[in-house]
Design a protein around this motif. Structure first.
Motif, short mmCIF file in Angstrom:
data_model
loop_
_atom_site.label_atom_id
_atom_site.label_comp_id
_atom_site.label_asym_id
_atom_site.label_seq_id
_atom_site.Cartn_x
_atom_site.Cartn_y
_atom_site.Cartn_z
N PRO A 56 26.95 -12.34 46.85
CA PRO A 56 27.57 -12.09 48.16
C PRO A 56 28.30 -13.34 48.68
O PRO A 56 27.82 -14.45 48.48
CB PRO A 56 26.37 -11.76 49.06
N LEU A 57 29.42 -13.10 49.32
CA LEU A 57 30.22 -14.22 49.86
C LEU A 57 29.37 -15.09 50.78
O LEU A 57 28.68 -14.57 51.66
CB LEU A 57 31.42 -13.68 50.64
N GLY A 58 29.46 -16.37 50.57
CA GLY A 58 28.76 -17.30 51.46
C GLY A 58 27.29 -17.49 51.15
O GLY A 58 26.61 -18.27 51.81
N SER A 59 26.76 -16.78 50.14
CA SER A 59 25.32 -16.92 49.87
C SER A 59 25.04 -18.26 49.20
O SER A 59 25.86 -18.80 48.46
CB SER A 59 24.83 -15.77 48.99
N ASP A 60 23.87 -18.79 49.50
CA ASP A 60 23.45 -20.08 48.93
C ASP A 60 22.29 -19.81 47.98
O ASP A 60 21.24 -19.30 48.39
CB ASP A 60 23.02 -21.03 50.06
N LEU A 61 22.50 -20.18 46.72
CA LEU A 61 21.51 -19.92 45.67
C LEU A 61 20.15 -20.53 46.00
O LEU A 61 19.11 -19.97 45.66
CB LEU A 61 22.02 -20.54 44.37
N LEU A 62 20.16 -21.68 46.66
CA LEU A 62 18.91 -22.39 46.93
C LEU A 62 18.04 -21.65 47.95
O LEU A 62 16.82 -21.78 47.95
CB LEU A 62 19.18 -23.81 47.42
N TYR A 63 18.70 -20.88 48.83
CA TYR A 63 17.94 -20.21 49.89
C TYR A 63 17.80 -18.71 49.64
O TYR A 63 16.76 -18.12 49.94
CB TYR A 63 18.62 -20.46 51.25
N SER A 64 18.83 -18.10 49.06
CA SER A 64 18.79 -16.64 48.90
C SER A 64 18.31 -16.20 47.53
O SER A 64 17.92 -15.05 47.35
CB SER A 64 20.18 -16.05 49.14
N TYR A 65 18.39 -17.08 46.54
CA TYR A 65 18.00 -16.70 45.18
C TYR A 65 17.10 -17.77 44.56
O TYR A 65 17.43 -18.39 43.56
CB TYR A 65 19.26 -16.49 44.31
N SER A 66 15.96 -17.98 45.18
CA SER A 66 15.09 -19.07 44.72
C SER A 66 14.53 -18.82 43.32
O SER A 66 14.23 -19.76 42.59
CB SER A 66 13.96 -19.31 45.73
N SER A 67 14.45 -17.54 42.91
CA SER A 67 13.95 -17.26 41.55
C SER A 67 14.94 -17.78 40.50
O SER A 67 14.56 -18.11 39.39
CB SER A 67 13.72 -15.77 41.37
N ILE A 68 16.21 -17.83 40.87
CA ILE A 68 17.24 -18.36 39.94
C ILE A 68 17.30 -19.88 40.08
O ILE A 68 17.27 -20.61 39.08
CB ILE A 68 18.62 -17.74 40.25
N SER A 69 17.36 -20.35 41.32
CA SER A 69 17.55 -21.80 41.51
C SER A 69 16.32 -22.60 41.09
O SER A 69 16.42 -23.80 40.84
CB SER A 69 17.93 -22.11 42.96
N SER A 70 15.15 -21.93 40.99
CA SER A 70 13.95 -22.67 40.56
C SER A 70 14.07 -23.13 39.11
O SER A 70 13.34 -24.01 38.66
CB SER A 70 12.70 -21.81 40.74
N HIS A 71 15.01 -22.54 38.35
CA HIS A 71 15.22 -22.95 36.95
C HIS A 71 16.27 -24.06 36.84
O HIS A 71 16.59 -24.50 35.74
CB HIS A 71 15.68 -21.76 36.11
N ILE A 72 16.85 -24.46 37.97
CA ILE A 72 17.92 -25.46 37.94
C ILE A 72 17.43 -26.76 38.58
O ILE A 72 16.75 -26.72 39.61
CB ILE A 72 19.14 -24.97 38.77
N ILE A 73 17.79 -27.88 37.97
CA ILE A 73 17.48 -29.18 38.57
C ILE A 73 18.46 -29.39 39.74
O ILE A 73 19.68 -29.32 39.54
CB ILE A 73 17.69 -30.33 37.54
N HIS A 74 17.94 -29.59 40.95
CA HIS A 74 18.85 -29.68 42.09
C HIS A 74 18.33 -30.59 43.21
O HIS A 74 18.75 -30.45 44.36
CB HIS A 74 19.14 -28.27 42.65
N ASP A 75 17.44 -31.52 42.88
CA ASP A 75 16.84 -32.30 43.97
C ASP A 75 17.84 -33.18 44.75
O ASP A 75 17.53 -33.59 45.87
CB ASP A 75 15.64 -33.12 43.46
N ALA A 76 19.02 -33.47 44.18
CA ALA A 76 20.01 -34.27 44.91
C ALA A 76 21.07 -33.40 45.59
O ALA A 76 22.01 -33.90 46.20
CB ALA A 76 20.68 -35.25 43.94
N ILE A 77 20.90 -32.08 45.48
CA ILE A 77 21.92 -31.16 45.99
C ILE A 77 21.38 -30.35 47.18
O ILE A 77 20.28 -29.80 47.10
CB ILE A 77 22.39 -30.20 44.86
N THR A 78 22.16 -30.27 48.25
CA THR A 78 21.70 -29.59 49.46
C THR A 78 21.96 -28.08 49.44
O THR A 78 21.20 -27.31 50.02
CB THR A 78 22.36 -30.23 50.70
N GLY A 79 23.03 -27.67 48.79
CA GLY A 79 23.35 -26.24 48.74
C GLY A 79 24.16 -25.91 47.49
O GLY A 79 24.93 -26.75 47.02
#
Ligand SMILES: [Zn+2]
Length: 240
Positions: A56-79
């Protein structure tokens, strides 16, 4: 100018040629089905667009799709915003853009990134930076595909394009490495000018896989004084 007179001269003798000339430069065919798009700024017809499986337009993977983003290294990234999973037709368009300088694929995907950004709830971005590639790879490929995408991004009138982030290490593709090697591979892989001090930065990339590369770039931006780093990419590829 002469080209125009030539075209006009030939066109006056050949109506079909004139129509072809007009169609080529002032209209677009849909990149998927070749039918005429309704508007010359569009590269995909409405029917093909509705067929795509997009986040969806404007969606943030870190907040709306945590099951996906939990597989990505992102500790230095806010969104993180992505357009789609790495699947049809993006698995065709991305290599076309990356290896064959296919400008229309880059334009279409750049426009899609732009639309996501325009709808995001992120704060104002000060600097937009393409994910840099090493000079050796730039020499082989001739251009940086992330830079190509950036040409079609117009996030806001306040944000400017930034070229102060560079890739200092020629690294192996992350997908060929195991977890420990991936982290090691990205160590000191980037350098950044300190002009990012106090700025919010947007990193633009084509594909996210493990997140190691983007995260290392974001960490370098933070080390150089950036306030926050956001990431936008065309597709996310699941990595096992
Ligand atoms: Zn179509």
């Amino acid at each position: 100018m002469y080209a125009f007179y030539d075209a006009y001269f030939i066109a006056s003798k050949n109506k079909d040629f004139f129509l072809q000339f007009i169609n080529k430069y002032f209209n677009n065919d849909c990149l998927l089905c070749d039918s005429r798009t309704e508007h010359n700024a569009k590269l995909l017809c409405d029917l093909c667009m509705s067929d795509l499986d997009l986040y969806p337009l404007g969606s943030d993977l870190l907040y709306s799709y945590s099951s996906i983003s939990s597989h990505i290294i992102h500790d230095a990234i806010t969104g993180i915003a992505v357009v789609s999973n790495y699947q049809w037709p993006f698995e065709q368009w991305i290599p076309q853009m990356k290896f064959h300088n296919h400008i229309n694929s880059a334009k279409l995907m750049g426009q899609m990134l732009n639309e996501h950004l325009a709808n995001s709830l992120w704060p104002t971005i000060d600097l937009i930076t393409p994910m840099p590639i090493h000079s050796q790879r730039l020499l082989q490929r001739g251009y940086n595909q992330a830079e190509l995408l950036c040409k079609f991004i117009n996030y806001s009138s306040h944000s400017t394009l930034f070229h102060g982030l560079t890739r200092t290490k020629y690294t192996q593709p992350q997908t060929e490495l195991n977890k420990i090697e991936r982290k090691q591979n990205m160590k000191q892989a980037f350098a950044c000018e300190n002009t990012v001090q106090g700025k919010t930065v947007l990193l633009v990339d084509d594909v996210i896989t493990t997140g190691h590369t983007a995260n290392a770039a974001a960490q370098e931006l933070l080390n150089s004084g950036a306030t926050a780093v956001y990431l936008v990419a065309v597709a996310i590829r699941k990595y096992n």
